[in-house]
Scaffold this motif. Structure first.
Motif, PDB file in Angstrom:
ATOM      1  N   SER A  90       0.754  -1.363   0.079  1.00  0.00           N
ATOM      2  CA  SER A  90       0.050   0.097  -0.069  1.00  0.00           C
ATOM      3  C   SER A  90       0.693   1.382  -0.004  1.00  0.00           C
ATOM      4  N   TYR A  91       1.996   1.147  -0.552  1.00  0.00           N
ATOM      5  CA  TYR A  91       2.857   2.404  -0.575  1.00  0.00           C
ATOM      6  C   TYR A  91       2.321   3.377  -1.301  1.00  0.00           C
ATOM      7  N   PRO A  92       2.185   4.736  -0.712  1.00  0.00           N
ATOM      8  CA  PRO A  92       3.024   5.320   0.173  1.00  0.00           C
ATOM      9  C   PRO A  92       2.378   5.384   1.430  1.00  0.00           C
ATOM     10  N   PHE A  93       1.060   4.584   1.559  1.00  0.00           N
ATOM     11  CA  PHE A  93       0.369   4.431   2.781  1.00  0.00           C
ATOM     12  C   PHE A  93       0.752   3.357   3.562  1.00  0.00           C
ATOM     13  N   THR A  94       2.045   2.988   3.994  1.00  0.00           N
ATOM     14  CA  THR A  94       2.783   1.805   4.376  1.00  0.00           C
ATOM     15  C   THR A  94       2.962   2.049   5.928  1.00  0.00           C
ATOM     16  N   ARG A  95       2.782   1.010   6.706  1.00  0.00           N
ATOM     17  CA  ARG A  95       2.631   0.488   7.867  1.00  0.00           C
ATOM     18  C   ARG A  95       3.060  -0.814   8.272  1.00  0.00           C
ATOM     19  N   ASP A  96       4.257  -0.959   8.869  1.00  0.00           N
ATOM     20  CA  ASP A  96       4.314  -2.469   9.278  1.00  0.00           C
ATOM     21  C   ASP A  96       5.149  -2.515  10.291  1.00  0.00           C
ATOM     22  N   SER A  97       5.756  -3.680  10.815  1.00  0.00           N
ATOM     23  CA  SER A  97       6.770  -4.020  11.874  1.00  0.00           C
ATOM     24  C   SER A  97       7.818  -4.727  11.332  1.00  0.00           C
ATOM     25  N   CYS A  98       8.958  -4.568  12.064  1.00  0.00           N
ATOM     26  CA  CYS A  98      10.363  -5.346  11.916  1.00  0.00           C
ATOM     27  C   CYS A  98      10.689  -5.823  13.267  1.00  0.00           C
ATOM     28  N   PRO A  99      10.911  -7.195  13.182  1.00  0.00           N
ATOM     29  CA  PRO A  99      11.702  -7.570  14.480  1.00  0.00           C
ATOM     30  C   PRO A  99      13.029  -7.594  14.729  1.00  0.00           C
ATOM     31  N   ILE A 100      13.467  -7.431  15.646  1.00  0.00           N
ATOM     32  CA  ILE A 100      15.196  -7.494  16.116  1.00  0.00           C
ATOM     33  C   ILE A 100      15.355  -8.672  16.821  1.00  0.00           C
ATOM     34  N   TYR A 101      15.756  -9.830  16.409  1.00  0.00           N
ATOM     35  CA  TYR A 101      15.980 -10.991  17.447  1.00  0.00           C
ATOM     36  C   TYR A 101      17.207 -10.934  18.133  1.00  0.00           C
ATOM     37  N   LEU A 102      17.061 -10.681  19.422  1.00  0.00           N
ATOM     38  CA  LEU A 102      18.175 -10.723  20.130  1.00  0.00           C
ATOM     39  C   LEU A 102      18.551 -11.868  20.956  1.00  0.00           C
ATOM     40  N   ASP A 103      19.734 -12.352  20.938  1.00  0.00           N
ATOM     41  CA  ASP A 103      20.158 -13.774  21.182  1.00  0.00           C
ATOM     42  C   ASP A 103      21.330 -13.590  22.123  1.00  0.00           C
ATOM     43  N   GLY A 104      20.912 -14.236  23.455  1.00  0.00           N
ATOM     44  CA  GLY A 104      22.190 -14.010  24.371  1.00  0.00           C
ATOM     45  C   GLY A 104      22.747 -15.287  24.651  1.00  0.00           C
ATOM     46  N   LYS A 105      22.796 -16.385  23.520  1.00  0.00           N
ATOM     47  CA  LYS A 105      23.192 -17.779  23.759  1.00  0.00           C
ATOM     48  C   LYS A 105      24.308 -18.075  22.640  1.00  0.00           C
ATOM     49  N   ASN A 106      25.042 -18.816  22.743  1.00  0.00           N
ATOM     50  CA  ASN A 106      26.190 -19.108  21.737  1.00  0.00           C
ATOM     51  C   ASN A 106      25.595 -20.140  21.095  1.00  0.00           C
ATOM     52  N   ALA A 107      26.586 -20.872  20.234  1.00  0.00           N
ATOM     53  CA  ALA A 107      25.980 -22.052  19.301  1.00  0.00           C
ATOM     54  C   ALA A 107      25.741 -23.314  20.239  1.00  0.00           C
ATOM     55  N   MET A 108      26.306 -23.357  21.437  1.00  0.00           N
ATOM     56  CA  MET A 108      26.010 -24.535  22.050  1.00  0.00           C
ATOM     57  C   MET A 108      24.884 -24.502  22.820  1.00  0.00           C
ATOM     58  N   GLY A 109      24.047 -23.251  22.762  1.00  0.00           N
ATOM     59  CA  GLY A 109      22.950 -23.209  23.702  1.00  0.00           C
ATOM     60  C   GLY A 109      23.302 -22.673  25.151  1.00  0.00           C
ATOM     61  N   CYS A 110      24.370 -22.335  25.240  1.00  0.00           N
ATOM     62  CA  CYS A 110      24.587 -21.847  26.577  1.00  0.00           C
ATOM     63  C   CYS A 110      24.781 -20.140  26.549  1.00  0.00           C
ATOM     64  N   GLY A 111      24.125 -19.542  27.438  1.00  0.00           N
ATOM     65  CA  GLY A 111      24.466 -18.167  27.591  1.00  0.00           C
ATOM     66  C   GLY A 111      23.427 -17.607  28.364  1.00  0.00           C
ATOM     67  N   SER A 112      22.937 -16.506  28.306  1.00  0.00           N
ATOM     68  CA  SER A 112      22.210 -15.537  29.086  1.00  0.00           C
ATOM     69  C   SER A 112      20.642 -15.347  28.621  1.00  0.00           C
ATOM     70  N   ILE A 113      19.716 -15.288  29.464  1.00  0.00           N
ATOM     71  CA  ILE A 113      18.541 -14.660  29.155  1.00  0.00           C
ATOM     72  C   ILE A 113      18.220 -13.448  29.048  1.00  0.00           C
ATOM     73  N   ILE A 114      17.785 -12.613  28.095  1.00  0.00           N
ATOM     74  CA  ILE A 114      17.697 -11.210  28.215  1.00  0.00           C
ATOM     75  C   ILE A 114      16.243 -10.768  28.279  1.00  0.00           C
TER      76      ILE A 114
END
Length: 319
Positions: free
Chosen positions: A55-79
């Motif tokens: 619907s451009y130029p009447f556009t309204r949408d959302s964009c996620p930013i996926y924060l990850d606090g764990k490494n490849a082995m699944g160990c890490g922090s909860i954000i």
């Protein structure tokens, strides 16, 4: 106070980032006796996100930013995200409406950024010129068919719109799964302008020559052969004598008057045929005008419906 390089800090990454630059806010950090570490990190993130531009130029949408606090082995922090303070949300052609944190059933944390376009500049530079050109094309039906003024004006409109599209080729949003509807709008406008120009050319030809073809078809009719009487017929000589006796040479005054009468009749017939052709072409021109008016009304209603009610679905969480 300890150097940041000497203390273990949690891993922090963005899963759907195109590029990420991570640097500490300061060279030192604060460590309490209970294990709490106060540390500031600056991240510059470029995120790849499919924005729904249908619907451009009447556009309204959302964009996620996926924060990850764990490494490849699944160990890490909860954000856990605390308070969010958006800055610079009124810059450029896009506006940041809201920023919030969302946690799904798997425990993943997202920064959910809602964006919308600033409609004034695209409407003035994209939609308004196309509408004005179409209104000028409809107003050109008031010009007479003869003389070539209307055709030259419509050709100018078509060339101007083509130049307008060439200039906007690099400015319009790119093509994606939800292609902007404004591209279809420009395509329909160009097709309608070309059809209007061709219709005016054909009607001008019809009013002038009575045919829409660029050439006239030859009217060939076979001549009927009249039977000739036999040479030895006894009636041949008698008929020749009768013709010679009845044919008299007309007077010069009567011949000149007859030629003048025939010429005036031919001129009157040609004028009447030309008037009939012009009247028929003008009637067809009025019909084409109302067809164009009806088409633009229906087209406007369809476009408003598609912009307001039809939504192209984009899965923003498909990384």
């Amino acid at each position: 106070m300890l150097p940041a390089k000497k203390v273990w800090t949690p891993h922090l990454a963005v899963k759907n980032a195109v590029s990420t630059t991570l640097e500490p806010g300061s060279k030192d950090l604060l460590v309490f006796s209970n294990g709490v570490v106060v540390h500031r990190v600056l991240m510059h993130i470029v995120v790849g996100c499919d924005i729904n531009l249908y619907s451009y130029p009447f556009t309204r949408d959302s964009c996620p930013i996926y924060l990850d606090g764990k490494n490849a082995m699944g160990c890490g922090s909860i954000i856990r995200v605390g308070e969010i303070y958006p800055k610079g949300n009124e810059r450029g052609d896009w506006r940041t409406d809201s920023v919030g944190d969302v946690r799904d059933e798997n425990g993943h944390t997202y920064l959910w950024v809602t964006l919308s376009t600033r409609t004034f500049n695209p409407v003035v530079t994209l939609i308004v010129p196309s509408i004005l050109i179409m209104m000028a094309d409809m107003a050109s039906f008031s010009l007479p068919l003869g003389g070539g003024e209307r055709i030259s004006f419509k050709v100018t409109l078509v060339l101007s719109f083509i130049m307008f599209l060439i200039i906007l080729a690099d400015i319009l949003p790119g093509d994606s799964r939800c292609s902007p509807l404004i591209r279809c709008h420009f395509c329909v406008c160009l097709i309608s302008l070309v059809i209007s120009m061709i219709a005016s050319m054909l009607l001008t030809r019809l009013g002038a020559d009575g045919s829409v073809l660029p050439f006239s078809l030859p009217r060939w009719r076979p001549r009927r052969a009249e039977p000739s009487p036999p040479e030895d017929s006894p009636n041949t000589a008698a008929s020749e004598l009768e013709v010679q006796s009845t044919v008299t040479e007309p007077k010069p005054v009567e011949t000149a008057l007859q030629r003048m009468v025939d010429y005036l009749e031919r001129v009157t017939t040609q004028d009447r045929l030309a008037h009939q052709r012009k009247s028929f072409a003008n009637k067809l021109d009025n019909v084409c005008f109302w067809i164009y008016v009806l088409f633009y009304i229906v087209y406007s209603m369809v476009m408003l419906y598609m912009i307001k009610y039809y939504m192209c679905v984009v899965d923003n969480l498909e990384f």
